[in-house]
Design a protein around this motif. Structure first.
Motif, PDB file in Angstrom:
ATOM      1  N   THR A  68       0.853  -1.183   0.000  1.00  0.00           N
ATOM      2  CA  THR A  68       0.000   0.000   0.000  1.00  0.00           C
ATOM      3  C   THR A  68       0.891   1.235   0.000  1.00  0.00           C
ATOM      4  OG1 THR A  68      -0.082   0.075   2.421  1.00  0.00           O
ATOM      5  CG2 THR A  68      -1.795  -1.209   1.287  1.00  0.00           C
ATOM      6  N   ILE A  69       0.286   2.415  -0.152  1.00  0.00           N
ATOM      7  CA  ILE A  69       1.076   3.646  -0.106  1.00  0.00           C
ATOM      8  C   ILE A  69       1.703   3.813   1.277  1.00  0.00           C
ATOM      9  CG2 ILE A  69       0.920   6.166  -0.233  1.00  0.00           C
ATOM     10  CD1 ILE A  69      -1.172   5.822  -2.390  1.00  0.00           C
ATOM     11  N   GLU A  70       0.957   3.454   2.304  1.00  0.00           N
ATOM     12  CA  GLU A  70       1.516   3.494   3.653  1.00  0.00           C
ATOM     13  C   GLU A  70       2.714   2.552   3.765  1.00  0.00           C
ATOM     14  OE1 GLU A  70       0.101   2.939   8.334  1.00  0.00           O
ATOM     15  OE2 GLU A  70      -1.311   2.615   6.681  1.00  0.00           O
ATOM     16  N   GLY A  71       2.621   1.366   3.131  1.00  0.00           N
ATOM     17  CA  GLY A  71       3.724   0.423   3.165  1.00  0.00           C
ATOM     18  C   GLY A  71       4.969   0.963   2.471  1.00  0.00           C
ATOM     19  N   ILE A  72       4.790   1.704   1.366  1.00  0.00           N
ATOM     20  CA  ILE A  72       5.936   2.306   0.671  1.00  0.00           C
ATOM     21  C   ILE A  72       6.610   3.337   1.569  1.00  0.00           C
ATOM     22  CG2 ILE A  72       6.569   3.797  -1.268  1.00  0.00           C
ATOM     23  CD1 ILE A  72       4.518   2.350  -2.949  1.00  0.00           C
ATOM     24  N   ILE A  73       5.798   4.144   2.288  1.00  0.00           N
ATOM     25  CA  ILE A  73       6.364   5.135   3.211  1.00  0.00           C
ATOM     26  C   ILE A  73       7.104   4.433   4.344  1.00  0.00           C
ATOM     27  CG2 ILE A  73       5.789   6.963   4.842  1.00  0.00           C
ATOM     28  CD1 ILE A  73       3.460   7.724   3.000  1.00  0.00           C
ATOM     29  N   ASP A  74       6.510   3.374   4.909  1.00  0.00           N
ATOM     30  CA  ASP A  74       7.178   2.626   5.987  1.00  0.00           C
ATOM     31  C   ASP A  74       8.506   2.049   5.510  1.00  0.00           C
ATOM     32  OD1 ASP A  74       5.262   3.112   7.890  1.00  0.00           O
ATOM     33  OD2 ASP A  74       4.095   1.318   7.449  1.00  0.00           O
ATOM     34  N   ARG A  75       8.517   1.557   4.277  1.00  0.00           N
ATOM     35  CA  ARG A  75       9.749   0.975   3.748  1.00  0.00           C
ATOM     36  C   ARG A  75      10.826   2.040   3.589  1.00  0.00           C
ATOM     37  NH1 ARG A  75       9.631  -3.195  -1.390  1.00  0.00           N
ATOM     38  NH2 ARG A  75      11.567  -4.293  -0.913  1.00  0.00           N
ATOM     39  N   ALA A  76      10.436   3.245   3.159  1.00  0.00           N
ATOM     40  CA  ALA A  76      11.401   4.337   3.028  1.00  0.00           C
ATOM     41  C   ALA A  76      11.943   4.758   4.395  1.00  0.00           C
ATOM     42  CB  ALA A  76      10.732   5.525   2.329  1.00  0.00           C
ATOM     43  N   VAL A  77      11.058   4.808   5.406  1.00  0.00           N
ATOM     44  CA  VAL A  77      11.495   5.147   6.767  1.00  0.00           C
ATOM     45  C   VAL A  77      12.485   4.112   7.280  1.00  0.00           C
ATOM     46  CG1 VAL A  77      10.725   5.350   9.157  1.00  0.00           C
ATOM     47  CG2 VAL A  77       9.430   6.469   7.341  1.00  0.00           C
ATOM     48  N   ALA A  78      12.198   2.837   7.069  1.00  0.00           N
ATOM     49  CA  ALA A  78      13.093   1.776   7.534  1.00  0.00           C
ATOM     50  C   ALA A  78      14.461   1.880   6.863  1.00  0.00           C
ATOM     51  CB  ALA A  78      12.472   0.411   7.254  1.00  0.00           C
ATOM     52  N   LYS A  97      19.219  15.987  10.711  1.00  0.00           N
ATOM     53  CA  LYS A  97      18.376  16.353   9.577  1.00  0.00           C
ATOM     54  C   LYS A  97      17.593  15.146   9.059  1.00  0.00           C
ATOM     55  CE  LYS A  97      21.234  20.218   7.980  1.00  0.00           C
ATOM     56  NZ  LYS A  97      22.051  20.749   6.866  1.00  0.00           N
ATOM     57  N   ILE A  98      18.229  13.972   9.047  1.00  0.00           N
ATOM     58  CA  ILE A  98      17.528  12.768   8.597  1.00  0.00           C
ATOM     59  C   ILE A  98      16.418  12.405   9.574  1.00  0.00           C
ATOM     60  CG2 ILE A  98      17.796  10.284   8.182  1.00  0.00           C
ATOM     61  CD1 ILE A  98      20.507  10.847   7.004  1.00  0.00           C
ATOM     62  N   ASP A  99      16.669  12.592  10.883  1.00  0.00           N
ATOM     63  CA  ASP A  99      15.617  12.335  11.882  1.00  0.00           C
ATOM     64  C   ASP A  99      14.421  13.252  11.649  1.00  0.00           C
ATOM     65  OD1 ASP A  99      16.754  10.233  13.253  1.00  0.00           O
ATOM     66  OD2 ASP A  99      17.901  11.533  14.599  1.00  0.00           O
ATOM     67  N   GLU A 100      14.697  14.527  11.319  1.00  0.00           N
ATOM     68  CA  GLU A 100      13.600  15.465  11.042  1.00  0.00           C
ATOM     69  C   GLU A 100      12.811  15.017   9.817  1.00  0.00           C
ATOM     70  OE1 GLU A 100      15.255  19.312  10.599  1.00  0.00           O
ATOM     71  OE2 GLU A 100      15.814  19.549  12.731  1.00  0.00           O
ATOM     72  N   PHE A 101      13.523  14.569   8.797  1.00  0.00           N
ATOM     73  CA  PHE A 101      12.845  14.134   7.584  1.00  0.00           C
ATOM     74  C   PHE A 101      12.027  12.872   7.833  1.00  0.00           C
ATOM     75  CE2 PHE A 101      12.474  12.208   3.373  1.00  0.00           C
ATOM     76  CZ  PHE A 101      12.049  13.300   2.641  1.00  0.00           C
ATOM     77  N   ILE A 102      12.570  11.958   8.646  1.00  0.00           N
ATOM     78  CA  ILE A 102      11.817  10.750   8.999  1.00  0.00           C
ATOM     79  C   ILE A 102      10.523  11.126   9.725  1.00  0.00           C
ATOM     80  CG2 ILE A 102      11.848   8.695  10.472  1.00  0.00           C
ATOM     81  CD1 ILE A 102      14.807   8.385   9.786  1.00  0.00           C
ATOM     82  N   GLY A 103      10.600  12.137  10.579  1.00  0.00           N
ATOM     83  CA  GLY A 103       9.402  12.601  11.274  1.00  0.00           C
ATOM     84  C   GLY A 103       8.353  13.127  10.305  1.00  0.00           C
ATOM     85  N   LYS A 104       8.806  13.839   9.256  1.00  0.00           N
ATOM     86  CA  LYS A 104       7.862  14.350   8.255  1.00  0.00           C
ATOM     87  C   LYS A 104       7.202  13.201   7.492  1.00  0.00           C
ATOM     88  CE  LYS A 104      10.317  18.726   7.521  1.00  0.00           C
ATOM     89  NZ  LYS A 104      11.065  19.553   6.534  1.00  0.00           N
ATOM     90  N   LEU A 105       7.985  12.158   7.175  1.00  0.00           N
ATOM     91  CA  LEU A 105       7.413  11.017   6.480  1.00  0.00           C
ATOM     92  C   LEU A 105       6.354  10.327   7.338  1.00  0.00           C
ATOM     93  CD1 LEU A 105      10.520   9.346   4.751  1.00  0.00           C
ATOM     94  CD2 LEU A 105       8.631  10.530   3.644  1.00  0.00           C
ATOM     95  N   ARG A 106       6.640  10.198   8.637  1.00  0.00           N
ATOM     96  CA  ARG A 106       5.667   9.540   9.512  1.00  0.00           C
ATOM     97  C   ARG A 106       4.395  10.364   9.657  1.00  0.00           C
ATOM     98  NH1 ARG A 106      10.175   7.463  13.861  1.00  0.00           N
ATOM     99  NH2 ARG A 106      10.421   5.349  12.995  1.00  0.00           N
ATOM    100  N   GLN A 107       4.520  11.698   9.590  1.00  0.00           N
ATOM    101  CA  GLN A 107       3.328  12.545   9.677  1.00  0.00           C
ATOM    102  C   GLN A 107       2.423  12.370   8.456  1.00  0.00           C
ATOM    103  OE1 GLN A 107       4.664  16.546  10.265  1.00  0.00           O
ATOM    104  NE2 GLN A 107       5.346  16.203  12.378  1.00  0.00           N
ATOM    105  N   LEU A 108       3.017  11.954   7.317  1.00  0.00           N
ATOM    106  CA  LEU A 108       2.198  11.737   6.133  1.00  0.00           C
ATOM    107  C   LEU A 108       1.161  10.653   6.375  1.00  0.00           C
ATOM    108  CD1 LEU A 108       4.827  11.827   3.234  1.00  0.00           C
ATOM    109  CD2 LEU A 108       3.284  13.641   3.958  1.00  0.00           C
ATOM    110  N   SER A 112      -2.144  14.621   8.183  1.00  0.00           N
ATOM    111  CA  SER A 112      -2.425  15.903   8.841  1.00  0.00           C
ATOM    112  C   SER A 112      -2.487  17.035   7.826  1.00  0.00           C
ATOM    113  CB  SER A 112      -1.344  16.195   9.894  1.00  0.00           C
ATOM    114  OG  SER A 112      -0.059  16.134   9.317  1.00  0.00           O
ATOM    115  N   SER A 113      -1.850  16.865   6.684  1.00  0.00           N
ATOM    116  CA  SER A 113      -1.916  17.841   5.604  1.00  0.00           C
ATOM    117  C   SER A 113      -1.928  17.083   4.277  1.00  0.00           C
ATOM    118  CB  SER A 113      -0.721  18.800   5.649  1.00  0.00           C
ATOM    119  OG  SER A 113       0.497  18.087   5.525  1.00  0.00           O
ATOM    120  N   PRO A 114      -2.598  17.613   3.260  1.00  0.00           N
ATOM    121  CA  PRO A 114      -2.685  16.882   1.981  1.00  0.00           C
ATOM    122  C   PRO A 114      -1.324  16.772   1.304  1.00  0.00           C
ATOM    123  CG  PRO A 114      -3.601  19.097   1.779  1.00  0.00           C
ATOM    124  CD  PRO A 114      -3.330  18.896   3.234  1.00  0.00           C
ATOM    125  N   PHE A 115      -1.118  15.697   0.590  1.00  0.00           N
ATOM    126  CA  PHE A 115       0.102  15.504  -0.180  1.00  0.00           C
ATOM    127  C   PHE A 115      -0.228  14.683  -1.417  1.00  0.00           C
ATOM    128  CE2 PHE A 115      -0.124  11.714   2.406  1.00  0.00           C
ATOM    129  CZ  PHE A 115       0.359  10.705   1.586  1.00  0.00           C
TER     130      PHE A 115
END
Length: 382
Positions: A68-78, A97-108, A112-115
């Motif tokens: 799923t799209i959520e699964g693709i995001i989880d795979r990128a975070v991992a 900076k990578i930790d901040e970006f990982i946080g943004k991916l998890r918020q997707l 909370s905001s459209p993407f």
């Protein structure tokens, strides 16, 4: 597709990958989506992008996956978290900076905001589920496109030039033939190509492939002329079984709509075809029946029942038991539906010409095309 799954009882590690079992499609495909709850088939040659985060998963950087799209995001975070302990020791600023970006991916995942999620596959073998099938999905935009030379090289394809370099004679009375491979069994086959004049319309190029090994046949139609100054919208009211015998030319840029069934076939789907109305409706039926998320393990009773109901109504139209409106909308103006009363007007057929929108011109590549005033200023000065 071929799905391979692996799991380890000792360490609980698991992995699921897919490989394409079919041929590379005639065109690449791009899916643009603003919804999380979708199943996705992502091949290894597909790239995934989220423009809002300037985030991209390049082609061939991951194995193909059914998720799923959520699964693709989880795979990128991992993947980003994998080397974070080492980064925190060697370069704390990069790790932060990578930790901040990982946080943004998890918020997707919380939406909370459209993407926008964009899946681009030059091979055309990736797929994003349409929960509304066979109706149109308002949240999903599917674009079929012609591959660039760089994308062909990436896929290991070579462009075939069917016309000999010294062929200057008129091709209207000649059938050209070039070697290719069967799209079904990959056996050597030959493709015939001919320029054909359609009465009361224009010239088109018909390409037909016959395989002697498996018997597979396919044909494709390309427009032999230029893009028309205006788009064309053709509406036929189907009232009699004889309407199924009308000749029809559907170009690659033409979309098809049947309002009574709430059905719409987008540009690029089914490619270019020169057939009868019955033949096109049967191709649409076959396309809907082969939806990968309504077959086998991926299907649900409600979805299958809904699909069977649609196919039943479409079959009634094909058999002449039900009346309906058949609408062809071609911004390039290169599609045609036979007027059986020609040269008189057909009471059941209407043809409307319209001015294309900016978006339609953009899809056809006309906005950036210059046909006047492109000479250098020095030349104009002379």
């Amino acid at each position: 597709i071929i799905v391979s799954s692996f799991s380890c009882d000792s360490c609980s590690w698991s992995n699921t990958e897919i490989q394409s079992a079919g041929r590379i499609q005639e065109q690449g495909v791009r899916y643009s989506l603003a919804d999380m709850n979708r199943e996705v088939v992502k091949t290894d040659c597909a790239s995934a992008r989220i423009p809002e985060l300037d985030f991209e998963i390049p082609a061939f950087s991951q194995k193909g996956v059914l998720t799923t799209i959520e699964g693709i995001i989880d795979r990128a975070v991992a993947g980003l978290e994998q080397d974070q302990p080492t980064r925190r020791v060697r370069d704390q600023e990069v790790a932060r900076k990578i930790d901040e970006f990982i946080g943004k991916l998890r918020q997707l995942k919380e939406v909370s905001s459209p993407f926008t999620f964009i899946l681009d596959d030059p091979s055309g073998n990736s797929f994003v589920e349409n929960p509304q099938a066979p109706q149109r999905d308002e949240a999903l935009v599917v674009t079929h496109y012609r591959r660039s030379p760089q994308q062909c090289a990436m896929l290991g394809l070579e462009e075939v030039d069917a016309k000999p370099p010294d062929a200057a004679e008129d091709l209207r009375d000649e059938v050209l033939q070039f070697n290719t491979n069967c799209p079904e069994c990959n056996a050597p086959a030959s493709t015939n190509m001919k320029l054909v004049q359609i009465p009361h319309f224009k010239e088109v190029i018909i390409m037909a492939t016959n395989c002697d090994s498996c018997g597979h046949r396919t044909n494709e139609v390309k427009s032999g002329g230029a893009i028309e100054p205006q788009g064309t919208r053709i509406t036929l009211r189907i009232t009699d079984p004889s309407d199924m015998t009308r000749d029809i030319l559907k170009s690659e840029t033409c979309s098809v709509e049947i309002p009574e069934l709430e059905f719409e076939l987008g540009m690029g789907a089914l490619g270019g075809k020169f057939t009868t109305l019955e033949g096109l409706l049967k191709d649409i039926r076959d396309l809907v029946e082969k939806n990968p998320f309504t077959l086998g393990d991926s299907s649900t009773p409600s979805r299958t029942g809904k699909l069977q109901e649609f196919i039943g109504k479409l079959q009634e139209i094909i058999e002449g038991k039900a009346q309906a409106h058949f609408i062809m909308d071609d911004p390039a103006g290169n599609s045609y539906l036979q007027n059986v009363y020609a040269p008189e007007e057909d009471p059941e057929l209407s043809v409307q010409r319209y001015e294309r929108t900016f978006e339609q011109n953009e899809e056809l590549g006309l906005n950036d095309m210059k046909t006047e005033g492109y000479e250098p200023e020095a030349a104009s000065g002379r």
